[in-house]
Design an enzyme around this catalytic site. Structure first.
Site, PDB file in Angstrom:
ATOM      1  N   LEU A  24       0.843  -1.210   0.000  1.00 35.99           N
ATOM      2  CA  LEU A  24       0.000   0.000   0.000  1.00 35.99           C
ATOM      3  C   LEU A  24       0.876   1.256   0.000  1.00 35.99           C
ATOM      4  O   LEU A  24       0.501   2.284  -0.560  1.00 35.99           O
ATOM      5  CB  LEU A  24      -0.900   0.017   1.239  1.00 35.99           C
ATOM      6  CG  LEU A  24      -2.014  -1.021   1.271  1.00 35.99           C
ATOM      7  CD1 LEU A  24      -2.717  -1.014   2.623  1.00 35.99           C
ATOM      8  CD2 LEU A  24      -3.027  -0.762   0.166  1.00 35.99           C
ATOM      9  N   GLY A  27       7.197   3.768   3.749  1.00 37.83           N
ATOM     10  CA  GLY A  27       7.634   4.954   4.467  1.00 37.83           C
ATOM     11  C   GLY A  27       9.101   4.832   4.814  1.00 37.83           C
ATOM     12  O   GLY A  27       9.790   3.878   4.399  1.00 37.83           O
ATOM     13  N   ALA A  28       9.585   5.787   5.587  1.00 40.34           N
ATOM     14  CA  ALA A  28      10.996   5.775   5.964  1.00 40.34           C
ATOM     15  C   ALA A  28      11.296   4.578   6.849  1.00 40.34           C
ATOM     16  O   ALA A  28      12.389   4.006   6.791  1.00 40.34           O
ATOM     17  CB  ALA A  28      11.332   7.072   6.690  1.00 40.34           C
ATOM     18  N   VAL A  32       3.909  -0.907   4.198  1.00 39.97           N
ATOM     19  CA  VAL A  32       2.539  -1.236   4.597  1.00 39.97           C
ATOM     20  C   VAL A  32       1.896  -2.063   3.482  1.00 39.97           C
ATOM     21  O   VAL A  32       1.938  -1.689   2.306  1.00 39.97           O
ATOM     22  CB  VAL A  32       1.727   0.041   4.889  1.00 39.97           C
ATOM     23  CG1 VAL A  32       0.315  -0.315   5.348  1.00 39.97           C
ATOM     24  CG2 VAL A  32       2.424   0.872   5.964  1.00 39.97           C
ATOM     25  N   ASP A 138       4.340  14.697  12.901  1.00 41.39           N
ATOM     26  CA  ASP A 138       4.683  14.395  11.510  1.00 41.39           C
ATOM     27  C   ASP A 138       3.442  14.556  10.629  1.00 41.39           C
ATOM     28  O   ASP A 138       3.131  13.706   9.785  1.00 41.39           O
ATOM     29  CB  ASP A 138       5.241  12.967  11.398  1.00 41.39           C
ATOM     30  CG  ASP A 138       5.965  12.731  10.068  1.00 41.39           C
ATOM     31  OD1 ASP A 138       6.191  13.733   9.343  1.00 41.39           O
ATOM     32  OD2 ASP A 138       6.285  11.575   9.748  1.00 41.39           O
TER      33      ASP A 138
HETATM   34  N1  LIG Z   1      -4.187   2.158   7.143  1.00 44.27           N
HETATM   35  C1  LIG Z   1      -3.687   2.299   5.929  1.00 44.27           C
HETATM   36  N2  LIG Z   1      -4.440   2.046   4.836  1.00 44.27           N
HETATM   37  C2  LIG Z   1      -3.935   2.205   3.605  1.00 44.27           C
HETATM   38  N3  LIG Z   1      -2.669   2.597   3.353  1.00 44.27           N
HETATM   39  C3  LIG Z   1      -1.859   2.862   4.391  1.00 44.27           C
HETATM   40  C4  LIG Z   1      -2.328   2.729   5.732  1.00 44.27           C
HETATM   41  N4  LIG Z   1      -1.320   3.058   6.557  1.00 44.27           N
HETATM   42  C5  LIG Z   1      -0.274   3.397   5.770  1.00 44.27           C
HETATM   43  N5  LIG Z   1      -0.574   3.280   4.479  1.00 44.27           N
HETATM   44  C6  LIG Z   1       0.302   3.585   3.310  1.00 44.27           C
HETATM   45  O1  LIG Z   1       1.630   3.306   3.679  1.00 44.27           O
HETATM   46  C7  LIG Z   1       2.433   4.484   3.615  1.00 44.27           C
HETATM   47  C8  LIG Z   1       3.458   4.459   4.734  1.00 44.27           C
HETATM   48  O2  LIG Z   1       2.800   4.415   5.986  1.00 44.27           O
HETATM   49  P1  LIG Z   1       3.363   5.166   7.280  1.00 44.27           P
HETATM   50  O3  LIG Z   1       3.388   6.628   7.001  1.00 44.27           O
HETATM   51  O4  LIG Z   1       2.581   4.730   8.451  1.00 44.27           O
HETATM   52  O5  LIG Z   1       4.819   4.592   7.312  1.00 44.27           O
HETATM   53  P2  LIG Z   1       6.147   5.244   7.918  1.00 44.27           P
HETATM   54  O6  LIG Z   1       7.245   4.297   7.653  1.00 44.27           O
HETATM   55  O7  LIG Z   1       5.889   5.604   9.314  1.00 44.27           O
HETATM   56  O8  LIG Z   1       6.289   6.516   6.992  1.00 44.27           O
HETATM   57  P3  LIG Z   1       7.075   7.897   7.233  1.00 44.27           P
HETATM   58  O9  LIG Z   1       7.737   7.798   8.556  1.00 44.27           O
HETATM   59  O10 LIG Z   1       8.037   7.972   6.093  1.00 44.27           O
HETATM   60  O11 LIG Z   1       6.015   8.932   7.145  1.00 44.27           O
HETATM   61  C9  LIG Z   1       1.455   5.633   3.718  1.00 44.27           C
HETATM   62  O12 LIG Z   1       1.932   6.795   3.092  1.00 44.27           O
HETATM   63  C10 LIG Z   1       0.240   5.060   2.985  1.00 44.27           C
HETATM   64  O13 LIG Z   1       0.386   5.228   1.596  1.00 44.27           O
END
Ligand SMILES: Nc1ncnc2c1ncn2[C@@H]1O[C@H](COP(=O)(O)OP(=O)(O)OP(=O)(O)O)[C@@H](O)[C@H]1O
Length: 701
Positions: A24, A27-28, A32, A138
């Site tokens: 989906l 992220g960093a 997902v 964030d």
């Molecule tokens: N509940 C969800 N339903 C659908 N897509 C999701 C969901 N949660 C996250 N995603 C997708 O996954 C991507 C990354 O999720 P998330 O931001 O939680 O990860 P992260 O590693 O913490 O990212 P970062 O720290 O770079 O912002 C999101 O930008 C979104 O596109």
């Protein structure tokens, strides 16, 4: 939803299953995946962390919160084979805001309704976090997900609590981890990105800055502060965000070492109406404040957002400028306030504004309800001509056919596809907008003709009625005058001289009304418009907007093809898609610059030929209605003044009759002859008097 789960890359935990192919987002810190509940089949989001560790803080915060605008944590589980932890959250089916803004359709930002939904949902989510003393730290479009409901409406939810902290308003925090470069508050930027610790700590208000940047991006499609070198230009970025003046909402450097162009308004390409921009810009400016002492408080932010969301939108079509205006009225505001808002947007002062709703000229205090398709029309009382709007054709970078055979073209093609996509959507929007304006001009012409027709029909009827009444009153007045002459009765006789003036005034008005009645009702003014517009093509027949919609759909399919096709394995399809995009763009350009421009220009020309006489008559209606009401009031006054005359006189005659009857009665009872003679004498005088009156009365009637 049909889940594509292949056998190849398949993971599972106790209750969930997901495929490594259904990513989906990345992220960093995590990837997902789209997963599903083994028992119910419900879709879920499975977040796997790159370091395979359980992020305790994110888990602990998510565990505590539950709100419709914050993603819901379902559980935490461990992958069966490799035992790595995964966070299972509700699945958001409508892409992230960052993903949405990357599509060519939204390259210039979201439309008005979508923007307001984001504003409402994001604020509600943040308010809930504040109530639970959580700072997200964030906030950015990538961490706001859209969930599409069955009825097509969208709910936006905050995700990613990886950097969130439990904090009170007065808490300060020292930090090295922070949100994302473009979105972080200058204080956080200085610490986490420049690594400088010479100032005090950061406050939860850092979220407000990120919300400001996010809202700017949602409104425009671009980030507000952007040094030429992008992320690499850290010091310059810091300079841009800290040295900006109060009220400035963007600062961009377009050339290497070039000047920073600051702006206090949203860019022209912004899709939001002027009316909404006027109330949203101060909100963004209040949030984009580097100084913690000056940045809005959360309470001010929540209050201001509530205030914006409580406003009622009034759709206005400003005829002389051929433009649709949205005015945002506070709940208790009236027509007077609306006129002021319109003045702000059009520079047309309230006395020069004529507001026309479907059925009438708008007066009083109440604001009629409107829709985009049925707006109120704003006409200038002084200008007659409408200005034909000029259209600038959006530009795009065409694909270079020389690179068709080049295996390294993917990246440049991607940028060109984006540029083409943006131009394609802009052209479609312009075509639809101009077609809508044309439809509104036609609607206005119809409304005005009907209005004139109805108004003069009613006015003529009322004028005839008034004339009849005047005749009757004149007759009554003459009658009373005669009566007064034959009796000694004295009274406050109403001035006939005055009434003569009223009579001639009412005649004058009636004649003007009758002429206009003939023009609009008998001869049907629409004939005039039909003659003038004889060779115009109606928007309903050209259907340029529908053609543009179809072309845009085909064009989007080709853009999707470009994304989907593998350059190496589906080379022909890839090249065909590029050619198709080029062709469709040329067709859209032709519709916009030739067909729309020609039709629009002609329509404005014909309208300008037709409208001046209509405008004069519209103004006449107002004057005539006022004059007519004035005369009606005077006639009424005269009528009232006659009443006591008539009443008194009736009583006087009645009295005489009674006295005659009494004398007769007396006569029949009196025995004494002298007395009888005296009485007879008196009776004779009374009778003569009475007879004289009755003779005259009968003669007059
Ligand atoms: N509940 C969800 N339903 C659908 N897509 C999701 C969901 N949660 C996250 N995603 C997708 O996954 C991507 C990354 O999720 P998330 O931001 O939680 O990860 P992260 O590693 O913490 O990212 P970062 O720290 O770079 O912002 C999101 O930008 C979104 O596109």
């Amino acid at each position: 939803m049909i889940l594509k789960i292949t056998k190849m890359a398949f993971n599972k935990s106790e209750n969930y299953v997901w495929s490594a192919r259904n990513v989906l987002g990345t992220g960093a810190t995590s990837v997902v995946y789209l997963g599903t509940n083994k028992l119910t089949g419900d879709p879920v989001a499975v977040k796997r962390f790159k370091n395979n560790q359980l992020p305790l803080r994110e888990f602990q915060i998510l565990r505590k919160i539950e709100h419709k605008n914050v993603v819901k944590l379902l559980t935490i589980e461990y992958e069966t084979l490799e035992n790595f932890p995964v966070l299972i959250t509700e699945f958001c089916n409508g892409n992230s805001l960052a993903g949405i803004l990357q599509s060519p359709k939204y390259a210039c930002g979201l439309g008005e309704q979508d923007f307001l939904s984001v504003l409402s949902d994001l604020t509600a989510g943040i308010k809930y976090l504040r109530e639970n003393q959580i700072a997200h730290r964030d906030v950015k479009p990538g961490n706001i997900m859209r969930c599409l409901k069955d009825d097509g409406t969208a709910v936006y939810k905050l995700i990613d609590f990886g950097t969130a902290r439990q904090l009170k308003e007065e808490d300060q925090f020292e930090t090295l981890d922070c949100g994302t470069f473009e979105y972080v508050h200058p204080a956080l930027y200085k610490r986490a990105i420049l690594g400088e610790f010479d100032t005090g700590g950061c406050r939860p208000a850092v979220d407000l800055w990120s919300i400001g940047v996010t809202l700017y991006q949602v409104a425009t499609g671009r980030i507000p502060f952007n040094p030429f070198g992008g992320r690499g230009a850290k010091t310059l970025m810091y300079k841009i965000i800290t040295e900006k003046a109060d009220g400035v909402i963007s600062g961009v450097q377009n050339t290497p070492n070039g000047p920073i162009i600051y702006n206090s308004t949203l860019p022209e390409s912004c899709q939001l109406s002027n009316g909404l921009q006027k109330i949203v810009t101060p909100l963004i400016a209040g949030l984009l404040e580097p100084d913690f002492a000056k940045i809005w408080s959360f309470e001010t932010f929540f209050y201001e957002v509530d205030e914006i969301l409580s406003r009622k939108v009034v759709n206005i079509f400003y005829v002389q400028n051929v433009s649709l205006i949205n005015a945002y009225l506070k709940p208790n505001e009236t027509l007077t306030d609306l006129r002021k808002l319109l003045y702000d947007q059009t520079e047309l002062s309230p006395e020069k504004q004529m507001l026309f709703s479907r059925s009438a000229i708008v007066t009083g205090v109440d604001v009629p309800s409107t829709t985009k398709k049925d707006p109120m029309y704003l006409l200038s009382r002084v200008d007659t001509a409408i200005i034909t709007p000029q259209i600038t054709c959006p530009q795009w970078n065409g694909f270079d056919s020389k690179t068709d055979m080049d295996r390294n073209v993917h990246k440049p093609d991607f940028h060109k596809a984006m540029s083409s996509g943006t131009a394609g959507y802009q052209m479609e929007r312009l075509i639809v907008k101009h077609c809508q304006q044309e439809k509104l001009i036609y609607k206005l012409i119809n409304h005005l003709s009907n209005f004139m027709n109805r108004t003069f029909e009613t006015l003529d009827y009322r004028a005839q009625h008034l004339r009849d009444k005047c005749k009757l009153l004149s007759f009554t007045a003459d009658f009373i005058k005669h009566c007064l002459e034959v009796t000694n009765y004295s009274t406050t006789t109403t001035s006939r001289k005055d009434f003569q003036r009223i009579l001639s005034e009412s005649d004058r008005i009636s004649q003007t009304i009758a002429k206009l009645h003939d023009k609009y009702v008998i001869n049907n003014s629409n004939k005039e418009w039909n003659r003038i517009s004889a060779n115009l093509k109606l928007p309903t027949t050209t259907r340029l907007d529908t053609r543009a919609n179809v072309l845009r759909e085909q064009f989007q399919q080709n853009l999707d093809c470009l994304k989907k096709f593998d350059y190496f394995n589906a080379h022909t399809e890839y090249i065909i898609a590029k050619r198709q995009i080029e062709q469709i763009l040329q067709k859209l350009k032709h519709i916009l610059m030739s067909e729309v421009m020609t039709e629009h220009g002609l329509l404005c020309e014909r309208f300008n030929e037709w409208y001046p006489s209509m405008q004069v008559d519209l103004l006449k209606i107002e004057i005539l209605t006022n004059d007519f009401d004035e005369i009606r009031r005077e006639v009424q006054k005269f009528e009232h003044a006659l009443e006591p005359d008539q009443q008194h006189y009736k009583e006087y005659v009645n009295d005489l009759k009674i006295r005659g009857q009494q004398t007769y009665n007396l006569m029949s009872r009196r025995k004494n002859l002298n007395e009888l003679l005296k009485e007879n004498q008196k009776i004779l005088t009374d009778w003569n008097e009475l007879l004289g009156i009755f003779k005259n009365t009968v003669a007059i009637t």
